[in-house]
Design a protein around this motif. Structure first.
Motif, PDB file in Angstrom:
ATOM      1  N   VAL A  36      25.560  -6.562 -20.160  1.00 51.25           N
ATOM      2  CA  VAL A  36      26.242  -5.430 -20.911  1.00 51.25           C
ATOM      3  C   VAL A  36      25.367  -4.149 -20.099  1.00 51.25           C
ATOM      4  CG1 VAL A  36      24.377  -5.395 -22.366  1.00 51.25           C
ATOM      5  CG2 VAL A  36      26.388  -4.312 -22.991  1.00 51.25           C
ATOM      6  N   SER A  37      26.400  -3.134 -20.075  1.00 52.47           N
ATOM      7  CA  SER A  37      25.950  -1.923 -19.409  1.00 52.47           C
ATOM      8  C   SER A  37      24.609  -1.431 -19.996  1.00 52.47           C
ATOM      9  CB  SER A  37      27.206  -1.095 -19.289  1.00 52.47           C
ATOM     10  OG  SER A  37      27.364  -0.460 -20.519  1.00 52.47           O
ATOM     11  N   SER A  80      36.331  -7.345 -22.412  1.00 52.19           N
ATOM     12  CA  SER A  80      36.561  -6.485 -23.366  1.00 52.19           C
ATOM     13  C   SER A  80      35.983  -7.158 -25.021  1.00 52.19           C
ATOM     14  CB  SER A  80      38.081  -6.360 -23.960  1.00 52.19           C
ATOM     15  OG  SER A  80      38.702  -7.638 -24.539  1.00 52.19           O
ATOM     16  N   ARG A  81      35.841  -6.408 -25.937  1.00 54.33           N
ATOM     17  CA  ARG A  81      35.080  -6.944 -27.108  1.00 54.33           C
ATOM     18  C   ARG A  81      36.093  -8.110 -27.736  1.00 54.33           C
ATOM     19  NH1 ARG A  81      34.303  -1.624 -26.935  1.00 54.33           N
ATOM     20  NH2 ARG A  81      32.367  -0.770 -27.599  1.00 54.33           N
ATOM     21  N   ALA A  82      37.258  -7.820 -27.723  1.00 58.63           N
ATOM     22  CA  ALA A  82      38.215  -8.802 -28.253  1.00 58.63           C
ATOM     23  C   ALA A  82      37.970 -10.536 -27.433  1.00 58.63           C
ATOM     24  CB  ALA A  82      39.543  -8.178 -28.176  1.00 58.63           C
ATOM     25  N   GLU A  83      37.804 -10.012 -26.006  1.00 51.10           N
ATOM     26  CA  GLU A  83      37.841 -11.213 -25.231  1.00 51.10           C
ATOM     27  C   GLU A  83      36.332 -11.914 -25.439  1.00 51.10           C
ATOM     28  OE1 GLU A  83      40.242 -10.129 -21.156  1.00 51.10           O
ATOM     29  OE2 GLU A  83      38.344  -9.238 -21.534  1.00 51.10           O
ATOM     30  N   LEU A  84      35.517 -11.080 -25.431  1.00 51.45           N
ATOM     31  CA  LEU A  84      34.035 -11.877 -25.923  1.00 51.45           C
ATOM     32  C   LEU A  84      33.913 -12.575 -27.159  1.00 51.45           C
ATOM     33  CD1 LEU A  84      31.332 -12.332 -25.113  1.00 51.45           C
ATOM     34  CD2 LEU A  84      30.613  -9.878 -25.574  1.00 51.45           C
ATOM     35  N   SER A  85      34.859 -11.893 -28.170  1.00 49.27           N
ATOM     36  CA  SER A  85      34.788 -12.200 -29.536  1.00 49.27           C
ATOM     37  C   SER A  85      35.610 -13.888 -29.460  1.00 49.27           C
ATOM     38  CB  SER A  85      35.333 -11.322 -30.376  1.00 49.27           C
ATOM     39  OG  SER A  85      35.539 -11.965 -31.750  1.00 49.27           O
ATOM     40  N   ALA A 107      23.407 -15.641 -26.451  1.00 50.33           N
ATOM     41  CA  ALA A 107      23.649 -14.252 -25.586  1.00 50.33           C
ATOM     42  C   ALA A 107      24.885 -13.330 -25.828  1.00 50.33           C
ATOM     43  CB  ALA A 107      23.427 -14.777 -24.028  1.00 50.33           C
ATOM     44  N   TRP A 108      25.967 -14.426 -25.828  1.00 52.77           N
ATOM     45  CA  TRP A 108      27.293 -13.750 -26.128  1.00 52.77           C
ATOM     46  C   TRP A 108      27.514 -12.929 -27.280  1.00 52.77           C
ATOM     47  CZ3 TRP A 108      31.092 -18.153 -24.084  1.00 52.77           C
ATOM     48  CH2 TRP A 108      30.789 -18.376 -22.794  1.00 52.77           C
ATOM     49  N   SER A 109      26.822 -13.575 -28.513  1.00 54.05           N
ATOM     50  CA  SER A 109      26.662 -12.854 -29.943  1.00 54.05           C
ATOM     51  C   SER A 109      26.002 -11.674 -29.756  1.00 54.05           C
ATOM     52  CB  SER A 109      26.178 -14.020 -30.809  1.00 54.05           C
ATOM     53  OG  SER A 109      27.045 -15.074 -31.008  1.00 54.05           O
ATOM     54  N   GLN A 110      24.921 -11.670 -28.903  1.00 57.42           N
ATOM     55  CA  GLN A 110      23.902 -10.386 -28.725  1.00 57.42           C
ATOM     56  C   GLN A 110      24.853  -9.464 -28.102  1.00 57.42           C
ATOM     57  OE1 GLN A 110      20.015 -11.511 -27.161  1.00 57.42           O
ATOM     58  NE2 GLN A 110      19.891  -9.095 -26.519  1.00 57.42           N
ATOM     59  N   VAL A 111      25.241  -9.578 -26.923  1.00 57.84           N
ATOM     60  CA  VAL A 111      26.160  -8.739 -26.212  1.00 57.84           C
ATOM     61  C   VAL A 111      27.279  -8.092 -27.133  1.00 57.84           C
ATOM     62  CG1 VAL A 111      27.604  -8.133 -24.241  1.00 57.84           C
ATOM     63  CG2 VAL A 111      25.676  -9.597 -24.051  1.00 57.84           C
ATOM     64  N   LEU A 112      28.001  -8.842 -27.969  1.00 56.36           N
ATOM     65  CA  LEU A 112      29.011  -8.492 -28.873  1.00 56.36           C
ATOM     66  C   LEU A 112      28.327  -7.483 -30.112  1.00 56.36           C
ATOM     67  CD1 LEU A 112      31.787  -8.834 -29.397  1.00 56.36           C
ATOM     68  CD2 LEU A 112      31.413 -10.786 -30.852  1.00 56.36           C
ATOM     69  N   HIS A 113      27.205  -7.956 -30.390  1.00 54.34           N
ATOM     70  CA  HIS A 113      26.454  -6.900 -31.079  1.00 54.34           C
ATOM     71  C   HIS A 113      26.315  -5.864 -30.745  1.00 54.34           C
ATOM     72  CE1 HIS A 113      23.929  -5.701 -34.522  1.00 54.34           C
ATOM     73  NE2 HIS A 113      23.009  -5.592 -33.874  1.00 54.34           N
ATOM     74  N   GLU A 114      25.651  -5.663 -29.380  1.00 56.05           N
ATOM     75  CA  GLU A 114      25.337  -4.514 -28.829  1.00 56.05           C
ATOM     76  C   GLU A 114      26.826  -3.670 -28.532  1.00 56.05           C
ATOM     77  OE1 GLU A 114      22.431  -3.328 -27.588  1.00 56.05           O
ATOM     78  OE2 GLU A 114      21.189  -5.334 -28.511  1.00 56.05           O
ATOM     79  N   ASN A 118      27.391   0.401 -29.779  1.00 48.76           N
ATOM     80  CA  ASN A 118      27.116   1.427 -29.063  1.00 48.76           C
ATOM     81  C   ASN A 118      28.680   1.236 -28.446  1.00 48.76           C
ATOM     82  OD1 ASN A 118      27.141   3.393 -27.041  1.00 48.76           O
ATOM     83  ND2 ASN A 118      24.902   2.877 -26.494  1.00 48.76           N
ATOM     84  N   PRO A 119      29.678   1.866 -28.851  1.00 53.77           N
ATOM     85  CA  PRO A 119      31.036   1.768 -28.070  1.00 53.77           C
ATOM     86  C   PRO A 119      30.927   2.278 -26.881  1.00 53.77           C
ATOM     87  CG  PRO A 119      31.249   2.632 -30.458  1.00 53.77           C
ATOM     88  CD  PRO A 119      29.853   2.769 -30.134  1.00 53.77           C
ATOM     89  N   ALA A 120      30.084   3.061 -26.215  1.00 51.13           N
ATOM     90  CA  ALA A 120      30.139   3.571 -24.908  1.00 51.13           C
ATOM     91  C   ALA A 120      29.774   2.536 -23.949  1.00 51.13           C
ATOM     92  CB  ALA A 120      28.900   4.665 -24.755  1.00 51.13           C
ATOM     93  N   ARG A 121      28.925   1.485 -24.386  1.00 50.00           N
ATOM     94  CA  ARG A 121      28.557   0.234 -23.376  1.00 50.00           C
ATOM     95  C   ARG A 121      29.852  -0.624 -23.055  1.00 50.00           C
ATOM     96  NH1 ARG A 121      22.873  -2.364 -25.315  1.00 50.00           N
ATOM     97  NH2 ARG A 121      22.456  -2.502 -23.230  1.00 50.00           N
TER      98      ARG A 121
END
Length: 154
Positions: A36-37, A80-85, A107-114, A118-121
């Motif tokens: 995640v950025s 994308s959020r959709a792909e990660l979900s 980890a993927w769930s954590q990134v999805l939460h991030e 914060n939609p800019a990430r």
């Protein structure tokens, strides 16, 4: 895939092979991660979990590659959020295998939460097919820098 056994290591290996056979040109990467950025001005990408060379991360890698339609070659791909979900949802049944840990799912769930917080990430998936391959992006370099005893060549 409902007839496949998600509750044992052998079952997960069979599911990995099943999925890998559906990805044209699939080759398992030697390393991969979802990053995640940065949330600040730091240039470093954040990786809650890195699947380092020599690890046993085959199912998670092929699940992610299936979602992204990627063959496992060295690349940094936007996620994308959709792909990660979809990747999280696809890997969740593996939790039925309680004899193994599932760090990629966490980890993927954590990134999805991030991303949701914060939609800019932005998120990326980084695959490294061979450590001799050139670094594909800043995120790739950040990920490879976490490997013990490895200096990424930019």
């Amino acid at each position: 895939m409902t007839d496949l056994d998600w509750s044992t290591p052998d079952g997960l290996a069979a599911i990995r092979a099943h999925l890998a056979a559906k990805v044209d040109g699939w080759r398992a990467p030697v390393a991969f991660a979802v990053g995640v950025s940065p949330a600040s001005s730091s240039p470093e990408w954040e990786f809650p979990h890195v699947n380092e060379p020599g690890g046993t991360h085959g199912l998670a890698a092929v699940v992610l590659a299936t979602i992204l339609r990627h063959d496992g070659s060295t690349a940094t791909l936007p996620l994308s959020r959709a792909e990660l979900s979809a990747a999280v949802e696809s890997l969740e049944p593996a939790q039925a295998c309680t004899s193994l840990q599932h760090p990629n799912l966490a980890a993927w769930s954590q990134v999805l939460h991030e991303l949701e917080g914060n939609p800019a990430r932005e998120a990326v998936a980084v695959f490294v097919a061979d450590l001799a391959d050139p670094v594909a992006s800043e995120a790739d370099g950040s990920m490879r820098a976490t490997f013990e005893g490895h200096e990424p060549v930019l």
